[in-house]
Design an enzyme around this catalytic site. Structure first.
Site, PDB file in Angstrom:
ATOM      1  N   CYS A 129      -0.296   5.258   4.711  1.00 47.63           N
ATOM      2  CA  CYS A 129       0.117   4.498   3.516  1.00 47.63           C
ATOM      3  C   CYS A 129       0.421   5.481   2.394  1.00 47.63           C
ATOM      4  CB  CYS A 129      -0.947   3.500   3.103  1.00 47.63           C
ATOM      5  SG  CYS A 129      -1.664   2.549   4.461  1.00 47.63           S
ATOM      6  N   ALA A 130       1.320   6.431   2.652  1.00 47.40           N
ATOM      7  CA  ALA A 130       1.422   7.652   1.852  1.00 47.40           C
ATOM      8  C   ALA A 130       2.279   7.552   0.604  1.00 47.40           C
ATOM      9  CB  ALA A 130       1.960   8.785   2.731  1.00 47.40           C
ATOM     10  N   ALA A 131       3.200   6.599   0.513  1.00 41.26           N
ATOM     11  CA  ALA A 131       4.121   6.571  -0.630  1.00 41.26           C
ATOM     12  C   ALA A 131       3.364   6.389  -1.947  1.00 41.26           C
ATOM     13  CB  ALA A 131       5.140   5.451  -0.454  1.00 41.26           C
ATOM     14  N   PRO A 132       3.846   7.035  -3.024  1.00 45.50           N
ATOM     15  CA  PRO A 132       5.072   7.842  -3.130  1.00 45.50           C
ATOM     16  C   PRO A 132       4.921   9.300  -2.704  1.00 45.50           C
ATOM     17  CG  PRO A 132       4.072   7.640  -5.280  1.00 45.50           C
ATOM     18  CD  PRO A 132       3.209   6.819  -4.347  1.00 45.50           C
ATOM     19  N   GLY A 133       3.752   9.684  -2.201  1.00 45.30           N
ATOM     20  CA  GLY A 133       3.605  11.011  -1.624  1.00 45.30           C
ATOM     21  C   GLY A 133       2.837  12.020  -2.447  1.00 45.30           C
ATOM     22  N   GLY A 134       2.238  11.606  -3.548  1.00 46.13           N
ATOM     23  CA  GLY A 134       1.528  12.558  -4.393  1.00 46.13           C
ATOM     24  C   GLY A 134       0.342  13.201  -3.703  1.00 46.13           C
ATOM     25  N   LYS A 135      -0.474  12.408  -3.020  1.00 48.46           N
ATOM     26  CA  LYS A 135      -1.652  12.958  -2.355  1.00 48.46           C
ATOM     27  C   LYS A 135      -1.245  13.829  -1.163  1.00 48.46           C
ATOM     28  CE  LYS A 135      -4.664   9.067  -3.680  1.00 48.46           C
ATOM     29  NZ  LYS A 135      -3.626   8.166  -4.232  1.00 48.46           N
ATOM     30  N   ASP A 181      -5.582   6.031   2.598  1.00 45.49           N
ATOM     31  CA  ASP A 181      -5.339   5.538   1.235  1.00 45.49           C
ATOM     32  C   ASP A 181      -4.775   4.124   1.362  1.00 45.49           C
ATOM     33  OD1 ASP A 181      -4.982   5.327  -1.449  1.00 45.49           O
ATOM     34  OD2 ASP A 181      -3.340   6.766  -1.586  1.00 45.49           O
ATOM     35  N   CYS A 231      -7.720   2.278  -4.850  1.00 49.10           N
ATOM     36  CA  CYS A 231      -7.646   2.299  -6.320  1.00 49.10           C
ATOM     37  C   CYS A 231      -8.190   0.967  -6.841  1.00 49.10           C
ATOM     38  CB  CYS A 231      -6.227   2.567  -6.812  1.00 49.10           C
ATOM     39  SG  CYS A 231      -4.961   1.476  -6.134  1.00 49.10           S
TER      40      CYS A 231
END
Length: 490
Positions: A318-324, A385, A438
């Protein structure tokens, strides 16, 4: 015909079916959209009026064109966004759609519309505590939101009361002239009764804390000592923090660049750089060159607590937008796969990797169905995430407070459980999973971890900085997040 009644005012245009429960956040009536006052619709040329037509009803006046640089115009467009949210729309998507319709807007207009819409939505319940006492029935949307916006602005800038009232009246007069007197009368009552208005807000728990009552109750039960501070922080303008790309700069170098540009920052314990005053990304030195990224300070703990090492197979689900995912790659030469179910959002991950000079594999797929995207080789580390209520980031996405319902939390918890069970199959024995939300609600956090351990005997809980779990509630420095570290027994 239903009639609207306010103090010394009557209006025949109110929707007869409008009975919104604004603390629940939805209006159950269908309403006409606000006309685009920038480009009023053209009308065909009328034939000459025949004799004897003196008793016919006159045609309604054409919509008035508001100048795009004025406050009245910004109020009208912000009200259209709020109307969309009350109707169930996602605020970000509604905003992006509005920008596509108005690509010519100057930066000042974009900023004014966005600030009014986001600020008013953060003030959940503030306007209703006042308007319910000054009006027998709410106005039809979007005109009720003209009043919400005006009350938000009056509370923030009381010294501008005359201008705010004048511009709100001008905005409604351009689209619905029959409501001009109503809006003018209500707003002048608000200005005249300033002290009483403040007492009304203070006496109403929803207005005081700017959150739905069920939300307040849940947080107070879970965090009896911290709930009020968390709610207060969650209603303020969000902070802006930067993450330094360690492959292209050091924290000290970036601080020096920001200082030279006159941008004040404070370095936090996890090396996040907290800006004293948020500013447009275009003004950040080093952003275009990939030396810095914008990422909440609370989110920057994820890569540190996952502790990925060079050569390891890592999954960011569930990676978008990719910051982590980008943060993980900035710190380790790992073989990272970023998984995202939405193809459009997956492209954003690729764009972020390109700007930062990072190399990872981006896959489109559903984390609940690894058989559709997984090659069968176990991962050494997984960042789970998961989708959640987003209750910890509501100040960035204030439509959440208006759209989320008490029963939604159980739905998110069930979705998270399905993702966790599926991802656990892809983790190597001895591997670690960092569970992240979050959210500030226990059902998605502590309760989720307790139920997961009951289902899986091979789960070992690992401490994070000396604690079994880390619940970050919203503060002036960061948003709300939950972290739990799990190891798969060998």
């Amino acid at each position: 015909m239903a009639r609207f009644t306010a103090r010394n005012s009557r209006c025949p245009t109110t929707c007869a079916n409008c009975s919104p429960d604004l603390r629940g956040g939805r209006c159950r009536a269908r309403h006409r959209p606000i006309p685009d006052v920038t480009h009023p619709p053209s009308s065909p040329r009328r034939a000459a009026r025949p004799q004897g037509a003196a008793n016919r009803r006159p045609s309604p006046p054409a919509p008035v064109v508001l100048p795009e640089t004025g406050l009245a115009y910004a109020i009208a467009r912000a009200a259209a966004l709020i109307e969309a949210v009350i109707g169930g729309a996602n605020l970000t998507e509604a905003w992006e759609g509005m920008l596509r319709e108005h690509p010519h807007w100057p930066d000042a207009t974009r900023g004014a519309v966005r600030d009014l819409a986001w600020g008013t939505l953060r003030d959940y319940g503030r306007a209703e505590a006042v308007l319910s006492r000054l009006m027998q029935k709410p106005l039809d949307e979007p005109y009720q939101s003209f009043l919400r916006i005006a009350l938000h602005r009056l509370e923030r800038c009381p010294e501008q009361a005359h201008t705010i009232v004048d511009q709100a009246v001008e905005a409604v007069a351009a689209a619905a002239p029959g409501l001009k007197g109503v809006v003018n009368g209500v707003l002048r009552n608000v200005v005249r009764q300033g002290e009483q208005v403040a007492r009304w807000r203070e006496a109403d728990a929803v207005a005081r804390h700017r959150h739905p009552q069920w939300w307040i109750d849940r947080l107070r039960a879970a965090w009896p000592a911290e709930w009020e501070d968390a709610l207060a922080a969650g209603s303020q303008h969000p902070p802006m923090a930067l993450r330094v790309n360690q492959r292209r700069a050091t924290v000290e170098e970036v601080i020096a660049e920001l200082d030279a540009a006159g941008i004040a920052v404070r370095r936090l314990s996890n090396d996040a750089l907290l800006l004293t005053d948020p500013l447009p990304v275009a003004r950040l030195p080093g952003f275009a060159e990939g030396r810095v990224s914008v990422q909440d300070a609370g989110a920057q703990w994820a890569a540190r607590w996952l502790e990925a090492c060079a050569g390891e197979r890592v999954l960011d689900a569930c990676a978008a937008p990719g910051g982590k995912a980008a943060h993980i790659l900035e710190g380790a030469d790992a073989a990272l796969t970023a998984l995202e179910i939405d193809p459009r959002r997956a492209r954003r991950i690729e764009g972020n990797f390109a700007r930062l000079g990072l190399h990872g594999t981006v896959r489109v797929g559903d984390a609940r169905h690894p058989e559709r995207w997984w090659d069968g080789r176990p991962f050494d580390r997984i960042l789970a995430d998961v989708p959640c209520s987003a209750s910890g980031v509501a100040r960035r996405h204030p439509d959440i407070k208006w759209l989320r319902r008490r029963e939604d939390i159980a739905h998110f918890a069930a979705q998270q459980a399905g993702i966790l069970d599926a991802l656990w199959q892809t983790l190597a024995p001895g591997g670690t999973m960092l569970y992240v939300t979050c959210s500030v609600f226990d059902e998605e956090n502590r309760g989720q971890m307790a139920r997961f351990r009951e289902r899986h005997a091979d789960v070992l809980r690992l401490p994070i900085d000396g604690r079994l779990e880390q619940q970050l509630l919203p503060t002036p420095e960061h948003d709300g997040f939950y972290y739990a570290l799990l190891r798969k027994r060998v």
